[in-house]
Scaffold this active site. Structure first.
Site, short mmCIF file in Angstrom:
data_model
loop_
_atom_site.label_atom_id
_atom_site.label_comp_id
_atom_site.label_asym_id
_atom_site.label_seq_id
_atom_site.Cartn_x
_atom_site.Cartn_y
_atom_site.Cartn_z
N CYS A 201 0.82 -1.38 -0.30
CA CYS A 201 0.05 -0.24 0.11
C CYS A 201 0.95 1.07 0.03
CB CYS A 201 -0.69 0.01 1.20
SG CYS A 201 -1.79 -1.55 1.35
N ALA A 202 1.65 1.40 -1.06
CA ALA A 202 2.70 2.28 -1.18
C ALA A 202 2.23 3.82 -1.04
CB ALA A 202 3.47 2.04 -2.42
N GLY A 205 4.60 6.94 -1.88
CA GLY A 205 5.94 6.48 -1.75
C GLY A 205 7.03 6.70 -0.60
N GLY A 206 6.56 7.12 0.37
CA GLY A 206 7.56 7.60 1.50
C GLY A 206 8.34 6.72 2.04
N LYS A 207 7.50 5.57 2.45
CA LYS A 207 8.12 4.33 2.93
C LYS A 207 9.09 3.50 1.80
CE LYS A 207 5.39 3.77 7.07
NZ LYS A 207 4.39 4.78 6.66
N ASP A 273 1.44 -1.03 4.82
CA ASP A 273 0.87 0.06 5.62
C ASP A 273 -0.41 0.54 5.22
OD1 ASP A 273 1.05 2.45 6.78
OD2 ASP A 273 2.40 3.41 5.36
N CYS A 326 -0.70 3.77 10.98
CA CYS A 326 -0.61 5.21 11.93
C CYS A 326 -1.77 5.32 12.52
CB CYS A 326 -0.22 5.97 10.87
SG CYS A 326 -1.60 6.34 9.70
#
Length: 385
Positions: A201-202, A205-207, A273, A326
């Site tokens: 679940c990009a 794309g931070g992670k 995520d 989160c």
């Protein structure tokens, strides 16, 4: 603008924020920007003062107020300098009456029963950066006022008001905006060079970029998401960061596994995520608490469960599935991980090693109060060989 006019402007903005929260409209930041776009007479000090009033009123109201004025009146009851602005002067708000409505105080909706009290959600969130290891080390970055984050090895914390996208370090890809908590849960994934990894679940794309740095840009990294618009933001970010291993796959809502069929039981690492309540980010988006309902929570919990089950099919024997949300709510974090283990005999939870956080069921929970980060839960789930 006079101080009284600023208070009236804050009330008008709050009216729009309340309506947007009720009707699934724009976020508060967007509403503030739109408001001042049509009021060029407001200077930078005016905009800053109004924004501070707006967010102070939002932060102290746990449930959706009936009006923006009710939120501001409640703030005035606690702050004499705000109460003084309700003097009925031209362009200012009318005097406060004893009988008029007031927003109820709280850090979360009353239906959550105090489950999020004392977790630090009433504070303002800091601005954190992740130094991109592919291009720099933390000690190489010299930004005025920046200090190392307490826990993440590549993190920097900036003073309020820094315009990150104007920094040369951002332009050349040496830094990315990323909360320290997000950096830590990315580290918990234990990505290594040469792996086949999937960021299931990009989003934007931070992670993904953090995983690529941990992998030293070696291996295969798939960034997938069902939201085409969000996923499209990754390509320019990856180019700026010097990431070459990220491949993008658009998921088909309801049939997520089809787009990744060639990775079935082949990935060393799959990171989920998952979409969630976002309770861990309420310091940054405090009006989001007014949008969360039990029905919405039930929907995201069910979605998380389905996504974990689909993602599990991509993990090779002995590989790792990382569940991240989160959120500070156990039904999305520890409870979700426990339910997964109950549905998948043989899978085990590997202990998560982080420099901060509390053990919570099979994983670790970070909170603003204890760790100074956004709220996160992370669990690493290992498939049997």
């Amino acid at each position: 603008m006079t101080p009284q006019a600023r208070a009236q402007a804050a009330i008008e903005i709050l009216d729009e924020v309340v309506a947007a929260a009720r009707d699934a409209g724009a976020a508060a930041d967007t509403i503030v920007q739109r408001y001042f776009k049509t009021r060029r007479y407001a200077g930078s000090k005016d905009r800053r003062a109004v924004r501070e009033l707006v967010y102070a009123a939002i932060r102290r109201a746990g449930d959706l107020p009936v009006t923006g004025r009710a939120a501001m009146v409640a703030l005035a009851d606690e702050r004499a300098e705000v109460a003084e602005l309700f003097d009925g002067s031209p362009r200012g708000p009318a005097p406060i009456s004893v009988e008029e409505p007031r927003a109820a105080a709280g850090v979360a909706p009353a239906w959550l029963g105090g489950r999020l009290d004392n977790l630090g959600l009433e504070a303002r969130a800091p601005l954190d950066l992740r130094v991109n290891r592919l291009k720099a080390r933390r000690e190489d970055i010299a930004i005025e006022g920046a200090v190392p984050t307490p826990h993440a090895p590549d993190g920097l914390r900036l003073p309020e008001g820094v315009q990150v996208e104007q920094l040369p370090e951002w332009a050349d890809g040496r830094i990315e905006v990323q909360d320290e908590g997000s950096q830590l849960v990315t580290l918990a994934c234990a990505a290594k060079p040469g792996m086949t990894a999937i960021d299931f679940c990009a989003g934007a794309g931070g992670k993904t970029l953090g995983l690529a740095a941990a992998m030293e840009d070696r291996g295969r990294l798939i960034a997938s998401d069902a939201d085409r618009s969000r996923l499209s933001r990754l390509a320019p970010r990856a180019e700026r960061a010097g990431v070459t291993i990220a491949e993008m796959r658009l998921l088909d809502g309801g049939r997520e596994g089809d787009a990744l069929e060639d990775f079935r039981e082949a990935a060393d690492l799959v990171v989920v995520d998952a979409p969630c309540s976002g309770t861990g980010t309420w310091r940054r988006n405090p009006e989001a608490r007014w949008r969360l309902t039990q029905a919405r929570l039930d929907r995201v919990v069910a979605l998380q469960s389905r996504l974990l089950d689909v993602a599990a099919g991509l993990v090779k024997p002995g590989g790792t599935l990382v569940h991240i949300v989160c959120s500070l709510l156990d039904e999305e974090g520890a409870g979700q991980a426990e339910a997964f283990l109950a549905r998948h005999p043989g899978w085990i939870a590997r202990p998560v090693s982080l420099p901060t956080g509390e053990a919570r069921g099979p994983g670790i929970r970070l909170t603003p109060a204890a760790s100074g980060t956004d709220g996160f839960f992370v669990a690493t789930l290992v498939r049997p060989c």
